[in-house]
Structure formats: C-alpha cells, structure tokens
Design a protein around this motif. Structure first.
Motif, PDB file in Angstrom:
ATOM      1  N   MET A   1      -4.131 -10.482   1.566  1.00  0.00           N
ATOM      2  CA  MET A   1      -4.790 -10.062   0.346  1.00  0.00           C
ATOM      3  C   MET A   1      -6.301 -10.014   0.618  1.00  0.00           C
ATOM      4  O   MET A   1      -6.844 -10.905   1.251  1.00  0.00           O
ATOM      5  CB  MET A   1      -4.453 -11.044  -0.765  1.00  0.00           C
ATOM      6  N   ILE A   2      -6.952  -8.960   0.127  1.00  0.00           N
ATOM      7  CA  ILE A   2      -8.386  -8.797   0.323  1.00  0.00           C
ATOM      8  C   ILE A   2      -9.029  -8.407  -1.010  1.00  0.00           C
ATOM      9  O   ILE A   2      -8.436  -7.659  -1.785  1.00  0.00           O
ATOM     10  CB  ILE A   2      -8.690  -7.766   1.431  1.00  0.00           C
ATOM     11  N   LEU A  29      -2.639  -6.211  -3.513  1.00  0.00           N
ATOM     12  CA  LEU A  29      -3.937  -6.190  -2.831  1.00  0.00           C
ATOM     13  C   LEU A  29      -3.832  -5.979  -1.323  1.00  0.00           C
ATOM     14  O   LEU A  29      -4.658  -6.449  -0.554  1.00  0.00           O
ATOM     15  CB  LEU A  29      -4.741  -7.460  -3.128  1.00  0.00           C
ATOM     16  N   ASP A  30      -2.795  -5.250  -0.886  1.00  0.00           N
ATOM     17  CA  ASP A  30      -2.727  -4.890   0.535  1.00  0.00           C
ATOM     18  C   ASP A  30      -2.416  -3.405   0.743  1.00  0.00           C
ATOM     19  O   ASP A  30      -2.442  -2.918   1.866  1.00  0.00           O
ATOM     20  CB  ASP A  30      -1.739  -5.766   1.302  1.00  0.00           C
ATOM     21  N   LEU A  57     -12.899  -1.848   9.275  1.00  0.00           N
ATOM     22  CA  LEU A  57     -11.843  -2.691   8.697  1.00  0.00           C
ATOM     23  C   LEU A  57     -10.836  -3.179   9.736  1.00  0.00           C
ATOM     24  O   LEU A  57      -9.727  -3.595   9.394  1.00  0.00           O
ATOM     25  CB  LEU A  57     -11.124  -1.915   7.586  1.00  0.00           C
ATOM     26  N   ASP A  58     -11.231  -3.167  10.989  1.00  0.00           N
ATOM     27  CA  ASP A  58     -10.328  -3.548  12.074  1.00  0.00           C
ATOM     28  C   ASP A  58      -9.741  -4.953  11.885  1.00  0.00           C
ATOM     29  O   ASP A  58      -8.536  -5.142  12.015  1.00  0.00           O
ATOM     30  CB  ASP A  58     -11.072  -3.460  13.412  1.00  0.00           C
ATOM     31  N   VAL A  59     -10.578  -5.923  11.570  1.00  0.00           N
ATOM     32  CA  VAL A  59     -10.099  -7.310  11.446  1.00  0.00           C
ATOM     33  C   VAL A  59      -9.071  -7.463  10.322  1.00  0.00           C
ATOM     34  O   VAL A  59      -7.963  -7.970  10.567  1.00  0.00           O
ATOM     35  CB  VAL A  59     -11.286  -8.296  11.281  1.00  0.00           C
ATOM     36  N   PRO A  60      -9.374  -7.043   9.079  1.00  0.00           N
ATOM     37  CA  PRO A  60      -8.355  -7.221   8.038  1.00  0.00           C
ATOM     38  C   PRO A  60      -7.115  -6.341   8.221  1.00  0.00           C
ATOM     39  O   PRO A  60      -6.048  -6.665   7.705  1.00  0.00           O
ATOM     40  CB  PRO A  60      -9.089  -6.908   6.736  1.00  0.00           C
ATOM     41  N   HIS A  67      -2.452  -3.574   4.499  1.00  0.00           N
ATOM     42  CA  HIS A  67      -1.246  -2.977   5.075  1.00  0.00           C
ATOM     43  C   HIS A  67      -1.336  -1.450   5.090  1.00  0.00           C
ATOM     44  O   HIS A  67      -0.919  -0.818   6.053  1.00  0.00           O
ATOM     45  CB  HIS A  67      -0.011  -3.424   4.289  1.00  0.00           C
ATOM     46  N   ALA A  68      -1.875  -0.869   4.020  1.00  0.00           N
ATOM     47  CA  ALA A  68      -1.948   0.590   3.921  1.00  0.00           C
ATOM     48  C   ALA A  68      -3.249   0.990   3.232  1.00  0.00           C
ATOM     49  O   ALA A  68      -3.701   0.334   2.304  1.00  0.00           O
ATOM     50  CB  ALA A  68      -0.761   1.120   3.124  1.00  0.00           C
ATOM     51  N   LEU A  69      -3.825   2.099   3.727  1.00  0.00           N
ATOM     52  CA  LEU A  69      -5.069   2.615   3.165  1.00  0.00           C
ATOM     53  C   LEU A  69      -4.931   4.094   2.839  1.00  0.00           C
ATOM     54  O   LEU A  69      -4.399   4.863   3.631  1.00  0.00           O
ATOM     55  CB  LEU A  69      -6.216   2.491   4.181  1.00  0.00           C
ATOM     56  N   GLU A  70      -5.434   4.461   1.688  1.00  0.00           N
ATOM     57  CA  GLU A  70      -5.633   5.864   1.326  1.00  0.00           C
ATOM     58  C   GLU A  70      -7.147   6.019   1.226  1.00  0.00           C
ATOM     59  O   GLU A  70      -7.789   5.341   0.423  1.00  0.00           O
ATOM     60  CB  GLU A  70      -4.971   6.169  -0.016  1.00  0.00           C
ATOM     61  N   LEU A  71      -7.726   6.862   2.061  1.00  0.00           N
ATOM     62  CA  LEU A  71      -9.180   6.929   2.178  1.00  0.00           C
ATOM     63  C   LEU A  71      -9.789   8.202   1.625  1.00  0.00           C
ATOM     64  O   LEU A  71      -9.236   9.283   1.778  1.00  0.00           O
ATOM     65  CB  LEU A  71      -9.592   6.825   3.656  1.00  0.00           C
TER      66      LEU A  71
END
Length: 79
Positions: A1-2, A29-30, A57-60, A67-71
């Motif tokens: 969670m972030i 939150l992932d 965002l490499d570390v998180p 887990h998943a990003l929509e950019l």
C-alpha cells in the motif's frame, strides 16, 4: 500500500517540479491511476515519459506496494 504523499516523494526525487495526482482504482492502494505533470516530459515521446515515471517508482514497484499503474504524463502546456 502506498499513499499519494509517498508516491509524490518518489516522483519528485526524479522530477522536482512534478504535480502528481493519484486515483486508487480498486480500494487496495496498489492499483493506481497516476497523472504526472512535469517539464521533464518536454520533447519526450510517450514511451520515454512512462520510463521516467517507472524509474522513479522502481522501489515501490519491486517491493509490491504498487501492483498496477495507469499513467498519464504531460507538460503544463498539455494539461
């Protein structure tokens, strides 16, 4: 969670002028929809813009907080 604050800190380390917004897509939150507005994207194509964000965002990403990003990546003029 972030949290949005932590996410913004990671991105601003790479792009100090970044304006970051985050939407939690699933309530966990992932899975996140993230918009970054920065002059660092000027004259960069979409793939290079996304690479900048993924590098920031490499570390998180690696530790599982994301887990998943929509950019969405834009300059101020494109907003």
């Amino acid at each position: 969670m972030i949290t949005v604050e932590t996410l913004t800190e990671y991105i601003r380390k790479a792009m100090p002028d970044a304006a970051v917004t985050m939407v939690d897509r699933t309530g966990t939150l992932d899975h996140l929809k993230v918009t970054v507005v920065s002059e660092a994207f000027r004259d960069k194509n979409l793939l290079d813009r996304h690479r900048l964000i993924y590098q920031a965002l490499d570390v998180p990403m690696k530790d599982g907080r994301i887990h998943a990003l929509e950019l969405t990546a834009r300059t101020k003029e494109e907003s």
